[in-house]
Design an enzyme around this catalytic site. Structure first.
Site, PDB file in Angstrom:
ATOM      1  N   HIS A   1       0.833  -1.205   0.000  1.00  0.00           N
ATOM      2  CA  HIS A   1       0.000   0.000   0.000  1.00  0.00           C
ATOM      3  C   HIS A   1       0.865   1.252   0.000  1.00  0.00           C
ATOM      4  O   HIS A   1       1.935   1.301   0.616  1.00  0.00           O
ATOM      5  CB  HIS A   1      -1.027  -0.017   1.139  1.00  0.00           C
TER       6      HIS A   1
ATOM      7  N   ASP B   1       5.539   2.799   7.425  1.00  0.00           N
ATOM      8  CA  ASP B   1       4.204   2.276   7.100  1.00  0.00           C
ATOM      9  C   ASP B   1       3.506   3.182   6.092  1.00  0.00           C
ATOM     10  O   ASP B   1       2.802   4.104   6.486  1.00  0.00           O
ATOM     11  CB  ASP B   1       3.374   2.180   8.390  1.00  0.00           C
TER      12      ASP B   1
ATOM     13  N   GLU C   1      -5.468   1.826   1.860  1.00  0.00           N
ATOM     14  CA  GLU C   1      -5.352   0.665   2.749  1.00  0.00           C
ATOM     15  C   GLU C   1      -5.701   1.062   4.171  1.00  0.00           C
ATOM     16  O   GLU C   1      -6.352   0.312   4.902  1.00  0.00           O
ATOM     17  CB  GLU C   1      -3.924   0.097   2.689  1.00  0.00           C
ATOM     18  N   GLU C   2      -5.242   2.250   4.569  1.00  0.00           N
ATOM     19  CA  GLU C   2      -5.473   2.710   5.939  1.00  0.00           C
ATOM     20  C   GLU C   2      -6.940   3.053   6.197  1.00  0.00           C
ATOM     21  O   GLU C   2      -7.325   3.293   7.343  1.00  0.00           O
ATOM     22  CB  GLU C   2      -4.591   3.927   6.240  1.00  0.00           C
TER      23      GLU C   2
ATOM     24  N   ASP D   1       4.123  -5.026   3.739  1.00  0.00           N
ATOM     25  CA  ASP D   1       3.590  -3.909   4.526  1.00  0.00           C
ATOM     26  C   ASP D   1       4.448  -3.729   5.771  1.00  0.00           C
ATOM     27  O   ASP D   1       4.364  -4.507   6.707  1.00  0.00           O
ATOM     28  CB  ASP D   1       2.135  -4.230   4.919  1.00  0.00           C
TER      29      ASP D   1
ATOM     30  N   HIS E   1       1.816   4.859  12.906  1.00  0.00           N
ATOM     31  CA  HIS E   1       0.673   5.756  12.719  1.00  0.00           C
ATOM     32  C   HIS E   1       0.855   7.084  13.445  1.00  0.00           C
ATOM     33  O   HIS E   1      -0.100   7.666  13.962  1.00  0.00           O
ATOM     34  CB  HIS E   1      -0.633   5.076  13.159  1.00  0.00           C
TER      35      HIS E   1
END
Length: 506
Positions: free
Chosen positions: A271, A283, A318-319, A347, A446
């Site tokens: 992603h 990420d 994706e998130e 990922d 994140h």
């Protein structure tokens, strides 16, 4: 330089130069050295891509989230690099359901005594919660004395429920979406779904689609306390959420090799989007960069190494719940899906305190979802490569947290690697991989600090070698995965993921 070697034939001296001599040309018919994709892919290439993703985020609001300028420019960057490498990328646009909080949610007890609960520590807003500011009595719905239970999973659970009350449920068995829908049908003004016993923290869950009532996910400690108070009677809570939802647009980038069988496609994906909180360089800039490095060097392989077509994919949103990969899989006809031999997913490949997790294709751990037949062979390919390099591995469960999910659901064999997110490293893992036990694999998961300096480049470098090696092997043959033939696929009715991207489903 070594001295020339003289070999006599028919009494005539013949000068034979070693291969190391510049300008040496192999004899006619000699087989050229087979290209090694793992050696062609370098950490220098990947670091350049990561630096580009970082710069894109820095000058476009600080992130590369789906629907943002940072994501759109990231797409252009990937497309440009692919074209420069001689590939012909396609941008597949799609629309997905959008949801965000406009302001912080609130949870407070107003009667019989007053208390306020803390966001993130005590509760989280469930994704796709509606908006509202409700103060009302609380009704505990079928809370189990122990175990998971089926609180709120059945219509009968709400028998005698007082309309306008706040429904208090425990997480367990059915999805949050089912629980919220049944609470709404029973006339609840808001719904709280608290965590199970033994699970730490609040519920980071999703309702998958918008629900027209406030929905929060408290921790087990808070939920159990409220359930006890509700049974005594007189408990009132204030539940406030301020959300917005609608539709947004994003896109996938897809590029195929020119060579290889079109009816036996090796699909490798990662992603491209970040979360809105930061630039997302680990990420998943790391997965996207590794895939881009492989894609731009794969032309070096000859016909014998590219017997199967390789399809590279950079997924959007994706998130937001695997929206891009799900759109791609759903957009294919049954015949087109059958031409995909397998799916590889990458990922987070450079977590600073990471491990080297190979997806558990043979379900040997007994956790997560059992992947389709052939997935175990993919797992072994990665394990064998890293074992040959004397690099340790562990096993990662298939649980729906990344873009392999839609492929597994359709019966497509899947595999890949990751290096860990917010969970804590064990003592055994620290001994095997180095790093610190008791600390998160990625403390910047994140978060705003997920920048280039957050990436373990040494771990990324070794992992990218594994990515390249397995892709090269599968480009030559998929016989161990699918017998080298097109598959007749059917949707797996038993597929029950625990996660949908970053959110729990149940």
């Amino acid at each position: 330089m070594r001295k020339p070697v003289i070999v006599a034939f028919a009494a005539l001296p013949v000068l034979v130069l070693p291969a190391a001599v510049a300008g040496f040309v192999p004899a006619a018919g000699a087989a050229p050295a087979r290209p090694d994709l793992a050696k062609l892919v370098t950490v220098k290439d990947m670091k350049a891509h990561l630096a580009a993703f970082q710069e894109i985020a820095d000058f476009n609001g600080g992130d590369r989230a789906a629907g943002s300028a940072g994501y759109d420019v990231s797409v252009r960057y990937v497309v440009g690099r692919l074209r420069k490498a001689g590939l012909t990328p396609k941008v597949q646009k799609f629309t997905y359901p959008y949801w965000r909080e406009r302001s912080h949610a609130a949870l407070a007890r107003t009667a019989p005594s007053k208390a306020s609960y803390k966001l993130e520590k005590d509760f989280l807003t469930l994704a796709y919660s509606g908006s509202g500011d409700v103060t009302a009595p609380v009704v505990a719905v079928d809370i189990p004395a122990k175990g998971d239970g089926t609180s709120g999973c059945e219509k009968a659970d709400f028998k005698g429920f007082t309309k306008g009350s706040i429904a208090l449920l425990q997480r367990g068995t059915c999805t949050f979406a089912t629980k919220a829908a049944k609470a709404k049908a029973a006339g609840a003004s808001a719904v709280l779904i608290f965590n199970k016993a033994g699970e730490k923290g609040p519920v980071n869950g999703t309702l998958s689609k918008p629900v027209a009532l406030p929905a929060l996910g408290p921790s087990h400690a808070v939920g159990a306390e409220l359930a006890k108070a509700a049974k005594k009677g007189g408990l009132k809570l204030r539940v406030k959420t301020d959300t917005v939802h609608g539709k947004k647009k994003s896109s996938n980038v897809i590029a195929d090799t020119e060579r290889g069988r079109a009816d036996n496609v090796v699909l490798a994906g990662a992603h491209l989007d970040s979360v809105p909180a930061g630039p997302g360089i680990n990420d998943n800039g790391t997965g996207a960069a590794a895939l881009l490095a492989v894609a731009t060097k794969i032309k070096e392989l000859g016909k014998s190494d590219l017997r199967n077509r390789v399809r590279f994919a950079w997924w959007g949103a994706e998130e937001e719940g695997l929206r891009g990969s799900a759109h791609y899989v759903d957009s294919l006809s049954e015949a087109q899906r059958g031409r995909i031999a397998l799916n590889l997913n990458f990922d987070m490949l450079g977590s600073p305190n990471g491990t080297r997790g190979v997806y558990d294709g043979d379900h040997s751990t007994g956790t997560g979802t059992r992947a389709p037949a052939g997935s175990g062979a993919i797992e072994k390919m990665f394990q064998d490569y890293f074992k040959g390099r004397k690099l340790p591995t562990t096993e990662s469960e298939f649980n729906g947290r990344s873009d392999y999910g839609p492929f597994i659901e359709k019966g497509i064999p899947s595999g890949g690697i990751d290096t860990g997110a917010e969970d804590l490293k064990t003592a055994a893992e620290a001994k095997a991989f180095g790093g610190k036990a008791g600390k998160a694999y990625d403390a910047c998961y994140h978060a705003k600090c997920d920048r280039l300096k957050n990436v373990n480049l040494k771990l990324l470098d070794g992992n990218a070698d594994g990515v390249a090696h397995v892709i090269q092997h599968l480009a030559q043959t998929t016989v161990a995965v699918n017998g080298g033939a097109r598959l007749d696929l059917a949707q797996d009715p038993t597929y029950t993921p625990l996660w949908q991207g970053p959110y729990l489903l149940r």
